[in-house]
Design an enzyme around this catalytic site. Structure first.
Site, PDB file in Angstrom:
ATOM      1  N   ASP A   6     -15.313  11.831  -2.095  1.00 14.59           N
ATOM      2  CA  ASP A   6     -14.495  11.742  -0.060  1.00 14.59           C
ATOM      3  C   ASP A   6     -15.234  11.950   1.251  1.00 14.59           C
ATOM      4  O   ASP A   6     -16.309  11.990   0.760  1.00 14.59           O
ATOM      5  CB  ASP A   6     -14.322  13.562  -0.744  1.00 14.59           C
ATOM      6  CG  ASP A   6     -14.599  14.204  -0.229  1.00 14.59           C
ATOM      7  OD1 ASP A   6     -15.996  14.627  -1.206  1.00 14.59           O
ATOM      8  OD2 ASP A   6     -14.342  15.696   0.197  1.00 14.59           O
TER       9      ASP A   6
ATOM     10  N   GLU B 210     -15.098  17.808  -2.396  1.00 15.77           N
ATOM     11  CA  GLU B 210     -16.956  18.538  -1.195  1.00 15.77           C
ATOM     12  C   GLU B 210     -16.099  18.890  -0.157  1.00 15.77           C
ATOM     13  O   GLU B 210     -16.499  19.974   0.436  1.00 15.77           O
ATOM     14  CB  GLU B 210     -17.739  17.071  -1.393  1.00 15.77           C
ATOM     15  CG  GLU B 210     -19.228  18.401  -1.339  1.00 15.77           C
ATOM     16  CD  GLU B 210     -19.701  19.184   0.766  1.00 15.77           C
ATOM     17  OE1 GLU B 210     -20.125  18.953   0.814  1.00 15.77           O
ATOM     18  OE2 GLU B 210     -18.716  17.665   1.042  1.00 15.77           O
TER      19      GLU B 210
END
EC number: 3.4.11.4
Length: 408
Positions: free
Chosen positions: A80, A174
């Site tokens: 991400d 994350e």
């Protein structure tokens, strides 16, 4: 290898994988699956068995090519990108042989200027990938993914390089603090791991903050201001009073190194109700606990002046200093230190003023230091990646698996 790094990083960064802190799903956004499925396919094309679960955790294995048992090492990166800035329609730009001068980003007014970002001075002569000024780059952490993938490709092309079992993990979310939340340590099945999620050349990080969030809710009494004397309690002013009682010098903009802080992230409200959201950070566990205690003491000091205790506090721990779990296992740090020395890379072991997935994973039973990726200015339009430093990071991964095979 430079061309392969550029090609792979370009392909990955042009896939929008921005996470969403408001989402309750895992991954938090459907578009993270786009990169996860691509990586799954590419790993399978390399002949690696893969395991992609329903939560977006992609694991793969490169089997050992030696006859002795050595520790299984893992390498991790997250798919991400940050929700802090536009992450769609990324158009990577390549600067060959960077000359150290200000560089205009696309057709925008944004300039990548060494006077503002002095770390660029160390990258003169490098090949850089930058943005066109309209988006972040996403090198955090797609550079880490690229480095792991290229290291695996190299190891397969060079079977003479001896290594034990290598586990690979690509994870979601994350950037919104949820990366390890559904990470199955037993399924990953490594003795220790490294996140490829650092920044500047030479970073080897195994100390992080202890981290907590504090939400302060102030309840007021709203009456007509014309007749408010001795009746109104303004929740906004209670919030202001609360913040004023915290040390003015212990904020992010006035601290560095091992210095902790309180950071007011959000303050909103009305006369009737106000909410303050803080993050609390400190490397030292005792100081961390004292910071949380101070928040509670301020609550009690303010509430002592009222009958109905208008200030409420909710404190929740987020992660802890991974040094607590890593330092008792010195070989996990000694391995990359030997590799850095062999490659003439100066090791920078300054503490992280933040956290990584490794901060949580280390307390889940998977000790996980963090290694540089060669990128900087994360989460915004000035983000860049040094392809030269990325190449060094690939060499570090290869060196780590070699060292484990030779010395364990």
């Amino acid at each position: 290898m430079k061309n392969q790094l550029i090609d792979r990083l370009t392909r990955y960064t042009t896939i929008d994988t921005q996470s969403d802190p408001k989402s309750t799903t895992t991954p938090s956004t459907e578009k993270q699956w786009d990169l996860l499925h691509l990586l799954e396919k590419e790993l399978q094309q390399l002949g690696l068995p893969t395991d992609l679960d329903e939560n977006g955790y992609l694991f793969a294995t490169l089997e050992s090519n030696i006859d002795v048992d050595v520790p299984t090492v893992g390498f991790l990166a997250h798919v991400d990108t940050s929700p802090d800035f536009n992450a769609s329609n990324v158009k990577p730009q390549i600067i060959e042989n960077y000359d150290g001068k200000p560089y205009k980003l696309g057709n925008t007014k944004r300039v990548l200027d060494p006077k503002v970002f002095p770390e660029l001075n160390s990258l003169v002569g490098h090949t850089l990938m930058v943005t066109d000024g309209t988006s972040l780059l996403g090198a955090d952490d797609k550079a880490g993914i690229v480095e792991i993938m290229e290291a695996i490709c190299y190891l397969q092309e060079h079977p003479e390089i001896k290594h034990g079992t290598i586990r690979i993990g690509f994870t979601p979310d994350e950037e919104i603090g949820r990366g390890p939340h559904k990470f199955d340590v037993d399924r990953f099945n490594a003795d220790f791991a490294y996140t490829m999620d650092g920044s500047q050349y030479g970073e080897l990080q195994y100390e992080s903050f202890n981290a907590a969030e504090a939400v302060i809710t102030c309840h007021g009494v709203n009456v007509h201001p014309g007749s408010a004397k001795n009746a109104m309690v303004n929740a906004i002013r209670l919030g202001e009073q609360f913040d004023s009682l915290l040390p003015d010098s212990e904020v992010p903009e006035r601290t560095e190194g091992y210095e902790g802080f309180y950071h007011l992230m959000n303050f909103e409200g009305t006369v009737e109700k106000a909410t303050l959201q803080y993050i609390i950070r400190d490397h030292d566990k005792k100081q961390f606990e004292l910071r949380k205690k101070r928040i509670l003491e301020i609550r009690d000091d303010i509430n002592a002046h009222f009958e109905n205790y208008p200030v409420k506090v909710d404190i929740s721990d987020q992660y802890f200093n991974m040094a607590e779990k890593i330092l008792p296992l010195p070989h996990i740090i000694d391995i990359p230190k030997r590799v850095f020395a062999k490659l003439d890379i100066p090791a920078n072991t300054e503490p992280i003023r933040g956290g990584t997935d490794g901060s949580q994973l280390s307390f889940m039973g998977l000790p996980t230091p963090n290694i540089f990726t060669g990128c900087g200015n994360f989460h915004g339009p000035y983000e860049y990646a040094s392809i030269d430093v990325m190449e060094k990071a690939v060499q570090v991964i290869i060196g780590i698996v070699e060292d484990i095979a030779e010395n364990h």
